[in-house]
Enzyme design. Sequence first.
Site, mmCIF file in Angstrom:
data_model
loop_
_atom_site.group_PDB
_atom_site.id
_atom_site.type_symbol
_atom_site.label_atom_id
_atom_site.label_comp_id
_atom_site.label_asym_id
_atom_site.label_seq_id
_atom_site.Cartn_x
_atom_site.Cartn_y
_atom_site.Cartn_z
ATOM 1 N N GLU A 101 0.830 -1.211 0.000
ATOM 2 C CA GLU A 101 0.000 0.000 0.000
ATOM 3 C C GLU A 101 0.869 1.267 0.000
ATOM 4 O OE1 GLU A 101 -2.974 0.829 -0.413
ATOM 5 O OE2 GLU A 101 -3.328 2.692 0.681
ATOM 6 N N VAL A 105 10.796 6.406 2.250
ATOM 7 C CA VAL A 105 12.005 6.661 3.038
ATOM 8 C C VAL A 105 12.225 8.178 3.030
ATOM 9 C CG1 VAL A 105 14.532 6.324 3.149
ATOM 10 C CG2 VAL A 105 13.049 4.403 2.494
ATOM 11 N N ILE A 114 18.032 1.373 2.194
ATOM 12 C CA ILE A 114 16.926 1.130 3.133
ATOM 13 C C ILE A 114 15.674 0.678 2.373
ATOM 14 C CG2 ILE A 114 15.371 2.227 4.821
ATOM 15 C CD1 ILE A 114 17.693 4.021 5.652
ATOM 16 N N GLY A 115 15.372 1.377 1.273
ATOM 17 C CA GLY A 115 14.192 1.010 0.476
ATOM 18 C C GLY A 115 14.287 -0.424 -0.033
ATOM 19 N N ASN A 142 5.845 9.271 -11.296
ATOM 20 C CA ASN A 142 6.886 8.927 -10.311
ATOM 21 C C ASN A 142 7.926 8.014 -10.964
ATOM 22 O OD1 ASN A 142 8.364 8.469 -8.029
ATOM 23 N ND2 ASN A 142 6.648 7.795 -6.757
ATOM 24 N N TYR A 149 11.474 0.079 -8.780
ATOM 25 C CA TYR A 149 10.755 -1.204 -8.779
ATOM 26 C C TYR A 149 11.212 -2.083 -9.946
ATOM 27 C CZ TYR A 149 7.370 0.923 -5.507
ATOM 28 O OH TYR A 149 6.776 1.519 -4.430
HETATM 29 C C1 LIG Z 1 11.349 4.693 -3.512
HETATM 30 C C2 LIG Z 1 12.109 4.845 -2.196
HETATM 31 C C3 LIG Z 1 11.276 4.278 -1.044
HETATM 32 C C4 LIG Z 1 13.450 4.096 -2.293
HETATM 33 O O1 LIG Z 1 14.105 4.210 -1.050
HETATM 34 P P1 LIG Z 1 15.715 4.253 -0.938
HETATM 35 O O2 LIG Z 1 16.062 4.040 0.484
HETATM 36 O O3 LIG Z 1 16.235 5.451 -1.612
HETATM 37 O O4 LIG Z 1 16.090 2.943 -1.782
HETATM 38 P P2 LIG Z 1 17.559 2.340 -2.027
HETATM 39 O O5 LIG Z 1 18.589 3.162 -1.341
HETATM 40 O O6 LIG Z 1 17.466 0.915 -1.677
HETATM 41 O O7 LIG Z 1 17.723 2.402 -3.596
HETATM 42 C C5 LIG Z 1 17.460 3.594 -4.278
HETATM 43 C C6 LIG Z 1 18.056 3.602 -5.647
HETATM 44 O O8 LIG Z 1 18.077 4.963 -6.051
HETATM 45 C C7 LIG Z 1 19.381 5.486 -5.996
HETATM 46 N N1 LIG Z 1 19.483 6.753 -5.242
HETATM 47 C C8 LIG Z 1 20.602 7.350 -4.943
HETATM 48 N N2 LIG Z 1 20.379 8.492 -4.316
HETATM 49 C C9 LIG Z 1 19.082 8.614 -4.175
HETATM 50 C C10 LIG Z 1 18.275 9.601 -3.583
HETATM 51 N N3 LIG Z 1 18.745 10.716 -3.010
HETATM 52 N N4 LIG Z 1 16.943 9.398 -3.614
HETATM 53 C C11 LIG Z 1 16.445 8.304 -4.174
HETATM 54 N N5 LIG Z 1 17.201 7.347 -4.736
HETATM 55 C C12 LIG Z 1 18.506 7.500 -4.765
HETATM 56 C C13 LIG Z 1 20.169 4.459 -5.246
HETATM 57 O O9 LIG Z 1 21.506 4.534 -5.640
HETATM 58 C C14 LIG Z 1 19.491 3.176 -5.632
HETATM 59 O O10 LIG Z 1 19.845 2.790 -6.915
HETATM 60 P P3 LIG Z 1 21.024 1.754 -7.123
HETATM 61 O O11 LIG Z 1 20.490 0.441 -6.600
HETATM 62 O O12 LIG Z 1 21.229 1.774 -8.596
HETATM 63 O O13 LIG Z 1 22.171 2.251 -6.343
HETATM 64 C C15 LIG Z 1 12.438 6.333 -1.899
HETATM 65 O O14 LIG Z 1 13.135 6.852 -2.986
HETATM 66 C C16 LIG Z 1 11.212 7.163 -1.608
HETATM 67 O O15 LIG Z 1 10.732 7.222 -0.470
HETATM 68 N N6 LIG Z 1 10.699 7.851 -2.643
HETATM 69 C C17 LIG Z 1 9.590 8.748 -2.460
HETATM 70 C C18 LIG Z 1 8.296 8.013 -2.159
HETATM 71 C C19 LIG Z 1 7.900 7.073 -3.256
HETATM 72 O O16 LIG Z 1 7.989 7.369 -4.434
HETATM 73 N N7 LIG Z 1 7.425 5.901 -2.845
HETATM 74 C C20 LIG Z 1 6.920 4.897 -3.720
HETATM 75 C C21 LIG Z 1 5.490 5.191 -3.966
HETATM 76 S S1 LIG Z 1 4.793 4.012 -5.087
#
Ligand SMILES: CC(C)(COP(=O)(O)OP(=O)(O)OC[C@H]1O[C@@H](n2cnc3c(N)ncnc32)[C@H](O)[C@@H]1OP(=O)(O)O)[C@@H](O)C(=O)NCCC(=O)NCCS
Length: 184
Positions: A101, A105, A114-115, A142, A149
């Site tokens: 749902e 992060v 973390i994601g 997005n 994903y």
């Molecule tokens: C989608 C989300 C949960 C991923 O969380 P995260 O902790 O950044 O995930 P990860 O660190 O595991 O991986 C992120 C990827 O983006 C890259 N990344 C690097 N810097 C980043 C940044 N500042 N922001 C987002 N992604 C980044 C990472 O390098 C990684 O790619 P890689 O595997 O090629 O290195 C987060 O970006 C987020 O909260 N986005 C906004 C909310 C959202 O869109 N949620 C999904 C709704 S459907």
Amino acid sequence: MSDTLQNGPGPLGFVIRRARPEDCGDIVRMIKELAKHDGLGHKVAITEEKLREDGFGEIPYFHCFVAETTPDSTSESTQIVGYAMYFFMYCTFMGRVIFLEDFYVYPQFRGSGIGTELMKKVAQVGVETKCTKCEFIVHDENSSARRFYEKLGAVNSTVEGDWRRFFWYKFDVPSMEQLANKGS
Ligand SMILES: CC(C)(COP(=O)(O)OP(=O)(O)OC[C@H]1O[C@@H](n2cnc3c(N)ncnc32)[C@H](O)[C@@H]1OP(=O)(O)O)[C@@H](O)C(=O)NCCC(=O)NCCS
């Protein structure tokens, strides 16, 4: 799963764990941040009390993992910095479905894995509970989440499964009540 990862110039330790009732205040704050991120901040009506009641009562209507920082040499305190919320559905074609749902992060903690670890936990539950798929919806604009994903192996079923011919309907509370009381 490794609990300690590197984040920027300093070490960031974190654990992924199941949410507890006392986390609901933090979860509501993140729900609001995610809604704002999607331009839907004004739509959030959920409260901490409602979440506690719905997620931790006799019948849990949702399940949730949270990412929490671990204490380090500079600070004893911890912080919840992300969450993944899911529940179960049923598909008559396939069987059990785990539905993601919400997934979020905080911006300053992104890019540290973390994601990925949160999604991995949800996938593990899906496998353990014999789900036939893990589904979720993503805003068409997005693109960074869609890339995230897809990199993990998800496919866009709107395109692949040709769901473009389907519309998403709902009965709101007044129309449900009207229907429920029809003829009585
Ligand atoms: C989608 C989300 C949960 C991923 O969380 P995260 O902790 O950044 O995930 P990860 O660190 O595991 O991986 C992120 C990827 O983006 C890259 N990344 C690097 N810097 C980043 C940044 N500042 N922001 C987002 N992604 C980044 C990472 O390098 C990684 O790619 P890689 O595997 O090629 O290195 C987060 O970006 C987020 O909260 N986005 C906004 C909310 C959202 O869109 N949620 C999904 C709704 S459907």
